[in-house]
Design an enzyme around this catalytic site. Structure first.
Site, PDB file in Angstrom:
ATOM      1  N   LYS A  74       5.092 -10.210  -6.225  1.00 48.44           N
ATOM      2  CA  LYS A  74       4.866  -8.751  -6.211  1.00 48.44           C
ATOM      3  C   LYS A  74       6.034  -7.983  -6.819  1.00 48.44           C
ATOM      4  CE  LYS A  74       1.658  -8.278  -2.388  1.00 48.44           C
ATOM      5  NZ  LYS A  74       1.434  -7.688  -1.063  1.00 48.44           N
ATOM      6  N   ASN A  88      -5.302  -7.439  -2.026  1.00 51.82           N
ATOM      7  CA  ASN A  88      -4.265  -6.382  -2.075  1.00 51.82           C
ATOM      8  C   ASN A  88      -4.671  -5.228  -2.992  1.00 51.82           C
ATOM      9  OD1 ASN A  88      -1.616  -8.877  -2.402  1.00 51.82           O
ATOM     10  ND2 ASN A  88      -2.568  -8.106  -0.547  1.00 51.82           N
ATOM     11  N   LEU A  89      -5.520  -5.520  -3.970  1.00 48.32           N
ATOM     12  CA  LEU A  89      -5.679  -4.599  -5.102  1.00 48.32           C
ATOM     13  C   LEU A  89      -6.391  -3.301  -4.747  1.00 48.32           C
ATOM     14  CD1 LEU A  89      -6.544  -7.162  -7.930  1.00 48.32           C
ATOM     15  CD2 LEU A  89      -4.302  -6.357  -7.170  1.00 48.32           C
ATOM     16  N   GLY A 116       0.799  -1.222   0.000  1.00 47.60           N
ATOM     17  CA  GLY A 116       0.000   0.000   0.000  1.00 47.60           C
ATOM     18  C   GLY A 116       0.830   1.269   0.000  1.00 47.60           C
ATOM     19  N   ARG A 175      -5.596  -1.280  -2.554  1.00 50.47           N
ATOM     20  CA  ARG A 175      -4.644  -0.226  -2.150  1.00 50.47           C
ATOM     21  C   ARG A 175      -3.271  -0.363  -2.778  1.00 50.47           C
ATOM     22  NH1 ARG A 175      -5.026  -4.221   1.145  1.00 50.47           N
ATOM     23  NH2 ARG A 175      -3.263  -5.080   2.270  1.00 50.47           N
ATOM     24  N   CYS A 230      14.160   6.406  18.670  1.00 54.52           N
ATOM     25  CA  CYS A 230      14.075   7.568  19.567  1.00 54.52           C
ATOM     26  C   CYS A 230      12.599   7.820  19.906  1.00 54.52           C
ATOM     27  CB  CYS A 230      14.636   8.819  18.904  1.00 54.52           C
ATOM     28  SG  CYS A 230      16.404   8.826  18.591  1.00 54.52           S
ATOM     29  N   CYS A 243      19.001   6.424  23.093  1.00 52.79           N
ATOM     30  CA  CYS A 243      18.426   5.561  22.048  1.00 52.79           C
ATOM     31  C   CYS A 243      19.348   4.365  21.784  1.00 52.79           C
ATOM     32  CB  CYS A 243      18.244   6.375  20.767  1.00 52.79           C
ATOM     33  SG  CYS A 243      17.747   5.370  19.366  1.00 52.79           S
ATOM     34  N   CYS A 251      -3.492  -3.874   9.145  1.00 49.33           N
ATOM     35  CA  CYS A 251      -4.461  -3.809   8.057  1.00 49.33           C
ATOM     36  C   CYS A 251      -5.349  -5.033   8.002  1.00 49.33           C
ATOM     37  CB  CYS A 251      -3.735  -3.746   6.720  1.00 49.33           C
ATOM     38  SG  CYS A 251      -2.985  -2.190   6.422  1.00 49.33           S
TER      39      CYS A 251
END
Ligand SMILES: [Zn+2]
Length: 269
Positions: free
Chosen positions: A87, A71-72, A42, A74, A175, A247, A189
């Site tokens: 893909k 999938n199609l 996406g 997005r 961070c 960090c 998703c």
């Protein structure tokens, strides 16, 4: 890579060459540029499409999956006839159709601990279009280690977020979020859904950042700021994010072990 543009290239890219901040010089920088796109999904679809259209010299596409019907909605690099195809192969065909100038390198593998540094090395910018936290943290750590600038993004439902990272110069993903959230906090998703156009908006911002990076817009990059987008209220906000000296990826004194996740629910592609 040539430092001159052909007559055909000048015509193809004329509308962006006319943009004073880009110009012919910016176009040549794009020709010499290389961008690695993690995920031909996406976010990666619109990002790679615009980067190929803009004339980025080399695009690497990493994705282990095959195209599925779901999938199609997005993942606009892929069409109905591509269902079942790798893909990366589907993506390469579309990008080459759009712009034969672009060299497309394909990696039909999962970006993981064993191959990440090897794949990323040599690229000048990375677009994070991954759909899971493990990959997002791995990509951050590899990019910071190798000193490669990248654009992070995540989307879910009607919301998205994005930030650009210049390693050791601006805040990195760790961070912001020290470590992956516990699985029960994760929205993705598959479980939560996402509007295709939200992915398009965020992926397009990522492509814009990559183009700006190569054209020298250092001051205007989305660094040290997390941009959030809420399509429901159609509002963008940006929150300043400072580098964390502790960090574990980019800190001056790298902490031993990973910190605890913050309590804010995390979002995923
Ligand atoms: Zn950091």
């Amino acid at each position: 890579m040539s430092t001159r543009l052909t007559t055909e290239q000048i015509e193809r890219y004329s509308r962006q060459i006319m943009v004073p901040d880009l110009g012919g010089k910016g176009q040549i920088h794009l020709r010499q540029a290389s961008v690695l796109v993690i995920g031909a999904g996406g976010l990666g679809s619109p990002a790679a499409f615009y980067l190929a259209a803009a004339g980025v010299g080399t695009l690497g596409i990493v994705d282990p999956d095959r195209v599925e019907l779901s999938n199609l909605q997005r993942q606009i690099l892929h069409a109905t006839a591509d269902i079942g195809r790798q893909k990366v192969e589907s993506a390469k065909a579309k990008l080459r159709d759009l712009n034969p100038d672009v060299e497309v390198k394909t990696y039909p593998v999962r970006f993981d601990d064993d191959n990440a540094a090897e794949i990323a090395a040599g690229y000048k910018f990375i677009v994070d279009g991954s759909d899971n936290f493990a990959t997002k943290f791995l990509l951050n750590d590899v990019a910071v280690k190798l000193g490669i600038a990248f654009s992070h993004a995540g989307i879910v439902r009607l919301q998205g977020q994005t930030m650009t990272v210049l390693p050791h110069r601006s805040a990195c993903y760790r961070c912001l979020f020290q470590s992956p959230p516990p699985p029960e906090e994760i929205l993705n998703c598959q479980q939560s859904g996402v509007l295709g156009a939200v992915a398009g908006t965020l992926g397009t911002i990522q492509a814009t950042e990559a183009v700006k990076f190569f054209a020298g817009f250092e001051e205007g990059l989305l660094t040290g700021r997390l941009l959030t987008y809420d399509a429901k209220s159609m509002k963008f906000h940006s929150v300043e994010i400072a580098r964390d000296p502790r960090c574990s990826a980019c800190g001056e004194t790298q902490a031993a072990g990973l910190g605890q996740p913050t309590s804010e629910p995390r979002k995923e592609l």
